[in-house]
Design a protein around this motif. Structure first.
Motif, mmCIF file in Angstrom:
data_model
loop_
_atom_site.group_PDB
_atom_site.id
_atom_site.type_symbol
_atom_site.label_atom_id
_atom_site.label_comp_id
_atom_site.label_asym_id
_atom_site.label_seq_id
_atom_site.Cartn_x
_atom_site.Cartn_y
_atom_site.Cartn_z
ATOM 1 N N LYS A 8 109.411 115.995 32.991
ATOM 2 C CA LYS A 8 108.184 116.407 33.960
ATOM 3 C C LYS A 8 106.903 115.484 33.836
ATOM 4 N N LEU A 9 106.852 114.827 32.773
ATOM 5 C CA LEU A 9 105.639 114.001 32.739
ATOM 6 C C LEU A 9 105.792 112.918 33.670
ATOM 7 N N PRO A 10 106.891 111.951 33.622
ATOM 8 C CA PRO A 10 106.779 111.037 34.818
ATOM 9 C C PRO A 10 106.936 111.706 36.106
ATOM 10 N N VAL A 11 107.905 112.758 36.346
ATOM 11 C CA VAL A 11 107.861 113.338 37.588
ATOM 12 C C VAL A 11 106.741 114.038 38.121
ATOM 13 N N GLY A 12 105.795 114.505 37.028
ATOM 14 C CA GLY A 12 104.407 115.029 37.434
ATOM 15 C C GLY A 12 103.822 113.928 37.892
ATOM 16 N N ALA A 13 103.665 112.865 37.297
ATOM 17 C CA ALA A 13 102.828 111.502 37.717
ATOM 18 C C ALA A 13 103.281 111.325 38.856
ATOM 19 N N LEU A 14 104.492 111.160 39.467
ATOM 20 C CA LEU A 14 105.028 110.714 40.744
ATOM 21 C C LEU A 14 104.445 111.912 41.764
ATOM 22 N N GLY A 15 104.458 112.947 41.256
ATOM 23 C CA GLY A 15 103.860 114.028 42.137
ATOM 24 C C GLY A 15 102.342 114.010 42.264
ATOM 25 N N ALA A 16 101.682 113.453 41.428
ATOM 26 C CA ALA A 16 100.129 113.163 41.656
ATOM 27 C C ALA A 16 99.994 112.119 42.615
ATOM 28 N N TYR A 17 100.880 111.190 42.408
ATOM 29 C CA TYR A 17 100.968 110.063 43.334
ATOM 30 C C TYR A 17 100.997 110.284 44.912
ATOM 31 N N ALA A 18 102.182 111.244 45.041
ATOM 32 C CA ALA A 18 102.449 111.740 46.414
ATOM 33 C C ALA A 18 101.049 112.557 46.880
ATOM 34 N N VAL A 19 100.570 113.368 46.251
ATOM 35 C CA VAL A 19 99.271 113.817 46.654
ATOM 36 C C VAL A 19 98.175 112.867 47.075
ATOM 37 N N LEU A 20 98.366 111.738 46.153
ATOM 38 C CA LEU A 20 97.234 110.777 46.847
ATOM 39 C C LEU A 20 97.481 110.323 48.095
ATOM 40 N N TRP A 21 98.587 110.253 48.687
ATOM 41 C CA TRP A 21 98.747 110.055 49.881
ATOM 42 C C TRP A 21 98.152 111.068 50.960
ATOM 43 N N TRP A 22 98.291 112.153 50.544
ATOM 44 C CA TRP A 22 97.375 113.232 51.365
ATOM 45 C C TRP A 22 95.828 112.953 51.360
#
Length: 475
Positions: free
Chosen positions: A159-173
């Motif tokens: 979940k560490l790298p997956v959570g970082a990718l999720g934060a990057y996805a939120v950055l698009w919003w």
């Protein structure tokens, strides 16, 4: 209404049949491509405003700090425990730390399961509790052999790298929404170049390199366009990350796969037996209450005709009018018995399947009151049992579309890949289809499970709905 051969939705040639509304313009070859492009553009435009998109963004936003904190703490505890276990003096302390880490991973796994269930609708079965042993050594050894705990630890670390990718996805919003306010920030809040600060207003992008500045008020509208484009892409970036997280949850946070498999085999065996018994009872009931009654009436009518003919042979006058009534009644009963037997046989094995699943589905599409497009690519014919299940699944799903969805258009696609038959029924209706909602989907799920198949439902509120059935080629 007509059925015609055309290309697949992706433009490649294939066995593609569709039922069109009675409109001359649909005969133009550009119309199917235009319809698909219009539908795709509409879906892209609606995506940022759907409940599903915001729920997935919220999941990524909440999951990032939870995954970051939990992953770091767990990594430290497991590393420290493994290091101390290698020491003869502090091995017991290291083992206790490993047990504590696995319990912590189980708790975090439960939190992630709950978050996924609340925001994504991803409901994963709760695994069994931690096993316990007898004595100090047993109580220490049993948790260390807990496969569920180790798989939960693997998820928390992944979940560490997956959570970082999720934060990057939120950055698009975030960048998209901020850029939409560029003209307001320029005109109201004075974020513009000055003599002391000649640089323009920064235009945010999710790309981690390069940068743009708005030096004029007209340039702020370029930032608005970038914001619109970023928001249009944001749901799909978020969905890609969430889909990867879903797969990890299914693989690592549920019960043991072997135990699941054994339980599924036991349940599907029971379902198959119950289904066969129910089918035999239905056939017996239909024969007893339908065709058998008609055939008895035919036999009685023929007996009465024979008696009258025997009476005529003995010299008694023959009532031809009554004789005609008896013959007409026997003929009508025989015809109705044949009709009921034909319907009964069609319920067991539809005659349309004699020519293969694509032709049978084309018959379904042609009879539908909702316009249906059909495309099929089945190079290897499945076994009759699989074809029958796929056909009845398509018929039930199409019935749901007509009765419950309020859709204006539906599509049926059947393909064959990697030893699986994949049937997908989509519609542009109101959505909200779920298992156990009285739409027959629970029965479909049971029917599919009897051959080790899978039913997947994607139906957010507001639509569109996509139900996918995956079946093995051989039962």
């Amino acid at each position: 209404m007509h059925v015609q051969e055309t290309d697949r939705p992706d433009g490649s040639p294939g066995h593609h049949r569709g039922r069109r509304p009675a409109d001359r313009t649909t005969d133009h070859p550009v119309t199917p491509l235009y319809r698909h492009l219009y539908r795709a553009a509409t879906e892209v435009a609606r995506a940022p405003f759907t409940r599903r998109a915001w729920a997935e963004a919220a999941y990524c936003l909440i999951g990032f700090p939870l995954g970051l904190a939990g992953g770091v703490v767990l990594a430290v505890v497991l590393a420290l425990g493994a290091g101390l276990t290698a020491s003869l003096v502090l091995a017991v302390v290291g083992a206790l730390l490993l047990v504590a880490g696995l319990q912590f991973a189980r708790a975090l796994g439960g939190a992630h399961r709950g978050l996924a269930a609340a925001l994504l609708g991803e409901r994963t079965p709760v695994p069994p509790p931690t096993p316990s042993g007898s004595g100090f050594v047993g109580r220490l050894d049993a948790p260390l052999r807990d496969g569920v705990g180790w798989r939960a630890a693997a998820y928390v670390l992944a979940k560490l790298p997956v959570g970082a990718l999720g934060a990057y996805a939120v950055l698009w919003w975030v960048t998209g929404l901020v850029n939409l306010t560029a003209p307001l920030r320029w005109g109201v809040f004075g974020q513009r170049p000055t003599a002391g600060d000649p640089e323009g207003m920064p235009v945010l992008t999710p790309v981690p390199f390069g940068g743009l500045d708005a030096d004029t008020f007209a340039g702020t509208w370029l930032a608005v366009l970038i914001g619109v484009a970023t928001l249009a892409c944001a749901p799909w970036v978020t969905r890609l990350v969430v889909e990867g997280d879903r797969r990890l949850i299914r693989a690592l946070l549920g019960p043991e796969r072997l135990a699941d498999r054994v339980r599924d085999l036991e349940e599907t065996r029971a379902l198959a037996v119950d289904d066969s018994v129910a089918l035999l009872r239905r056939v017996e009931r239909d024969l007893h209450d339908g065709a058998q009654v008609r055939l008895v009436a035919v036999a009685m009518g023929l007996d009465m005709i024979r008696e009258r003919l025997d009476a005529e042979a003995d010299g008694k006058p023959l009532d031809t009018g009554r004789l005609r009534q008896l013959v007409a009644g026997a003929h009508q009963n025989a015809t109705e018995a044949l009709t009921e037997l034909r319907d009964l046989a069609r319920g067991i094995h539809p005659p349309a399947l004699d020519e293969g699943l694509p032709d049978a589905l084309a018959t379904l599409a042609a009879r539908s009151t909702v316009p249906v497009e059909l495309w099929a690519d089945v190079p290897q014919r499945p076994t009759p049992a699989i074809e029958t299940i796929a056909y009845f699944c398509a018929a039930e799903l199409l019935t749901n579309v007509i009765k419950h969805s309020g859709a204006r258009h539906a599509a049926i696609g059947v393909t064959q890949r990697e030893g699986l038959l994949r049937l997908q029924v989509t519609d542009d209706g109101r959505g909200g289809a779920t298992l156990g909602a009285g739409s027959g989907l629970s029965g479909l799920a049971q029917r599919v499970r009897t051959v080790d198949g899978r039913l997947d439902i994607r139906s957010p509120e507001g639509g569109p709905t996509a139900v996918t059935v995956e079946l093995p080629l051989r039962a």
